[in-house]
Design a protein around this motif. Structure first.
Motif, PDB file in Angstrom:
ATOM      1  N   ALA A  24       0.829  -1.202   0.000  1.00 27.07           N
ATOM      2  CA  ALA A  24       0.000   0.000   0.000  1.00 27.07           C
ATOM      3  C   ALA A  24       0.867   1.257   0.000  1.00 27.07           C
ATOM      4  O   ALA A  24       0.574   2.232  -0.704  1.00 27.07           O
ATOM      5  N   ALA A  25       1.953   1.253   0.767  1.00 29.44           N
ATOM      6  CA  ALA A  25       2.861   2.401   0.807  1.00 29.44           C
ATOM      7  C   ALA A  25       3.539   2.587  -0.549  1.00 29.44           C
ATOM      8  O   ALA A  25       3.695   3.720  -1.027  1.00 29.44           O
ATOM      9  N   ASN A  27       2.345   1.666  -3.476  1.00 29.89           N
ATOM     10  CA  ASN A  27       1.321   2.173  -4.398  1.00 29.89           C
ATOM     11  C   ASN A  27       1.063   3.659  -4.186  1.00 29.89           C
ATOM     12  O   ASN A  27       0.858   4.397  -5.147  1.00 29.89           O
ATOM     13  N   ALA A  28       1.063   4.100  -2.938  1.00 31.19           N
ATOM     14  CA  ALA A  28       0.829   5.514  -2.646  1.00 31.19           C
ATOM     15  C   ALA A  28       1.982   6.375  -3.167  1.00 31.19           C
ATOM     16  O   ALA A  28       1.767   7.506  -3.611  1.00 31.19           O
ATOM     17  N   PRO A  31       1.935   6.524  -7.902  1.00 28.98           N
ATOM     18  CA  PRO A  31       0.611   6.528  -8.534  1.00 28.98           C
ATOM     19  C   PRO A  31       0.714   6.377 -10.054  1.00 28.98           C
ATOM     20  O   PRO A  31       1.730   6.746 -10.657  1.00 28.98           O
TER      21      PRO A  31
END
Length: 56
Positions: A24-25, A27-28, A31
């Motif tokens: 998740a980190a 992907n953040a 972008p």
């Protein structure tokens, strides 16, 4: 999408809980240029990579 039979080498819930924050980190921080969200869940992508690595 239709239901599928998961690969036996897929991540358990506990394993996914350990790596999901890292993904998740990432992907953040990375972008999509087109703001595309993706068609598949990241867990399914990781499971596919693990299955491919283990089975060839």
């Amino acid at each position: 999408m239709s239901e599928r039979t998961p690969c036996k080498t897929g991540l358990s819930d506990g394993q996914w809980a350990l790596i999901e924050p890292l993904i998740a980190a990432w992907n953040a921080a990375h972008p999509s240029a087109s703001a595309h969200q993706g068609r598949y869940e990241m867990r399914e992508i990781v499971n596919a990579l693990l299955c491919q690595a283990r089975t060839g």
